[in-house]
Design a protein around this motif. Structure first.
Motif, mmCIF file in Angstrom:
data_model
loop_
_atom_site.group_PDB
_atom_site.id
_atom_site.type_symbol
_atom_site.label_atom_id
_atom_site.label_comp_id
_atom_site.label_asym_id
_atom_site.label_seq_id
_atom_site.Cartn_x
_atom_site.Cartn_y
_atom_site.Cartn_z
ATOM 1 N N THR A 1 0.812 -1.264 -0.006
ATOM 2 C CA THR A 1 0.068 -0.046 0.125
ATOM 3 C C THR A 1 0.849 1.363 -0.129
ATOM 4 O O THR A 1 0.691 2.350 -0.679
ATOM 5 N N HIS A 2 1.990 1.292 0.879
ATOM 6 C CA HIS A 2 2.940 2.405 0.824
ATOM 7 C C HIS A 2 3.390 2.667 -0.699
ATOM 8 O O HIS A 2 3.625 3.752 -1.183
ATOM 9 N N ARG A 3 3.783 1.721 -1.276
ATOM 10 C CA ARG A 3 4.593 1.892 -2.407
ATOM 11 C C ARG A 3 3.605 2.451 -3.445
ATOM 12 O O ARG A 3 3.793 3.219 -4.249
ATOM 13 N N VAL A 4 2.332 1.974 -3.435
ATOM 14 C CA VAL A 4 1.182 2.358 -4.465
ATOM 15 C C VAL A 4 0.863 3.784 -4.126
ATOM 16 O O VAL A 4 0.744 4.498 -5.138
ATOM 17 N N TRP A 5 0.755 4.088 -2.717
ATOM 18 C CA TRP A 5 0.532 5.186 -2.314
ATOM 19 C C TRP A 5 1.698 6.498 -2.733
ATOM 20 O O TRP A 5 1.322 7.436 -3.246
ATOM 21 N N HIS B 1 2.143 18.959 -1.470
ATOM 22 C CA HIS B 1 1.065 18.001 -1.011
ATOM 23 C C HIS B 1 1.799 16.712 -1.017
ATOM 24 O O HIS B 1 1.590 15.862 0.114
ATOM 25 N N TYR B 2 2.623 16.441 -1.756
ATOM 26 C CA TYR B 2 3.426 15.166 -2.215
ATOM 27 C C TYR B 2 4.240 14.996 -0.770
ATOM 28 O O TYR B 2 4.246 13.897 -0.076
ATOM 29 N N ALA B 3 5.018 16.209 -0.351
ATOM 30 C CA ALA B 3 5.879 15.866 0.915
ATOM 31 C C ALA B 3 5.149 15.716 2.120
ATOM 32 O O ALA B 3 5.331 14.938 3.222
ATOM 33 N N ARG B 4 4.179 16.321 2.399
ATOM 34 C CA ARG B 4 3.047 16.032 3.360
ATOM 35 C C ARG B 4 2.502 14.833 3.510
ATOM 36 O O ARG B 4 2.534 14.015 4.584
ATOM 37 N N ALA C 1 2.909 8.947 5.296
ATOM 38 C CA ALA C 1 2.743 7.575 4.739
ATOM 39 C C ALA C 1 4.120 6.739 5.469
ATOM 40 O O ALA C 1 3.901 5.725 5.921
ATOM 41 N N ARG C 2 5.091 7.418 5.815
ATOM 42 C CA ARG C 2 6.453 7.077 6.396
ATOM 43 C C ARG C 2 6.108 6.774 7.938
ATOM 44 O O ARG C 2 6.312 5.633 8.362
ATOM 45 N N ALA C 3 5.346 7.510 8.454
ATOM 46 C CA ALA C 3 4.869 7.193 9.772
ATOM 47 C C ALA C 3 3.938 6.155 10.173
ATOM 48 O O ALA C 3 4.126 5.364 11.014
ATOM 49 N N ALA D 1 4.763 2.487 11.776
ATOM 50 C CA ALA D 1 3.971 1.715 12.858
ATOM 51 C C ALA D 1 3.622 0.417 12.532
ATOM 52 O O ALA D 1 3.748 -0.460 13.381
ATOM 53 N N ALA D 2 3.289 0.003 11.348
ATOM 54 C CA ALA D 2 3.191 -1.324 10.802
ATOM 55 C C ALA D 2 4.521 -1.937 10.910
ATOM 56 O O ALA D 2 4.266 -3.458 11.408
ATOM 57 N N HIS D 3 5.797 -1.530 10.712
ATOM 58 C CA HIS D 3 6.792 -2.378 10.782
ATOM 59 C C HIS D 3 7.154 -2.486 12.408
ATOM 60 O O HIS D 3 7.702 -3.400 12.933
ATOM 61 N N ALA D 4 6.761 -1.547 13.180
ATOM 62 C CA ALA D 4 6.894 -1.797 14.617
ATOM 63 C C ALA D 4 6.142 -3.078 15.176
ATOM 64 O O ALA D 4 6.634 -3.813 15.953
ATOM 65 N N PHE D 5 5.077 -3.007 14.692
ATOM 66 C CA PHE D 5 4.252 -4.506 15.159
ATOM 67 C C PHE D 5 4.658 -5.582 14.458
ATOM 68 O O PHE D 5 4.766 -6.592 15.058
ATOM 69 N N ARG D 6 5.144 -5.324 13.202
ATOM 70 C CA ARG D 6 5.764 -6.529 12.435
ATOM 71 C C ARG D 6 7.325 -7.141 13.372
ATOM 72 O O ARG D 6 7.376 -8.286 13.613
ATOM 73 N N ASP D 7 7.813 -6.123 13.984
ATOM 74 C CA ASP D 7 9.188 -6.305 14.741
ATOM 75 C C ASP D 7 8.619 -6.995 16.013
ATOM 76 O O ASP D 7 9.439 -8.034 16.428
#
Length: 205
Positions: free
Chosen positions: A156-160, A172-175, A180-182, A186-192
């Motif tokens: 989803t991140h890559r498509v977004w 707008h892209y920067a915001r 998106a990174r945050a 979060a998803a990676h923190a739960f994966r970890d």
């Protein structure tokens, strides 16, 4: 599997589960923020910060429990590592809310809600997993599903990111990219956390 004999050992697991529940609550608060008016964002963010404070207090209680208990369901360092993973996940959820407030976002991208749904599901699974650490044989499905959800978040991140780069202005892209990174973090923190549980399953088997 090593035999666990003492019912009082579950105190540390309950504290971990309560920490994970704060992440579920934080995700729900973010969902409210995503649908709220900009003038309500600061009030909602304050509620988000309250959940972070509660998670910190729960971790402090866990540290006290680990120092004073004679027998724990898992090695102290494993329980501590899990609590640090839960703190990291909460920090990323707070970061999402902070991006909304600091950038004064009026409209939240649909993809942000999609990512938040993934993170919320990971958090819900983690609550149950923390309570079940005394029965490690039951946690393999949690381990696999949480990692699968993280892979979905990666996609989803890559498509977004690709869609935003094509369709949005630089500002707008920067915001969008910051949010998106945050959310991905979060998803990676739960994966970890799930990866750590998987390591514990192997070590304790």
């Amino acid at each position: 599997m090593k035999l666990r004999l003492f019912p009082q050992e579950t105190a540390a697991l309950e504290l971990l589960a309560k920490m994970a529940q704060q992440s579920v609550s934080a995700a729900q608060v973010l969902s409210e923020m995503f649908g709220a008016r900009r003038q309500d964002h600061q009030r909602i963010f304050d509620e988000l910060m309250n959940h972070e404070r509660q998670a910190t207090e729960l971790q402090r209680a866990l540290l006290t429990q680990l120092r004073t208990s004679f027998v724990n369901p898992l090695p102290r360092e494993d329980l501590l590592d899990l609590s640090e993973g839960l703190v990291a996940s909460m920090e990323q959820l707070v970061a999402v809310g902070e991006v909304v407030v600091l950038n004064r976002l009026d409209r939240i991208a649909r993809e942000a809600s999609d990512q938040l749904e993934i993170v919320n599901r990971q958090a819900e699974l983690t609550v149950t997993a923390m309570r079940s650490l005394g029965r490690l044989d039951d946690l393999e499905d949690y381990w696999i599903e949480t990692i699968r959800l993280a892979k979905r978040a990666n996609h989803t991140h890559r498509v977004w990111s690709a869609d935003s780069l094509r369709e949005l202005s630089i500002g707008h892209y920067a915001r969008n990219a910051e949010m998106a990174r945050a959310l991905l973090s979060a998803a990676h923190a739960f994966r970890d956390i799930a990866t750590n549980v998987g390591r514990i399953i192997v070590k304790e088997s």
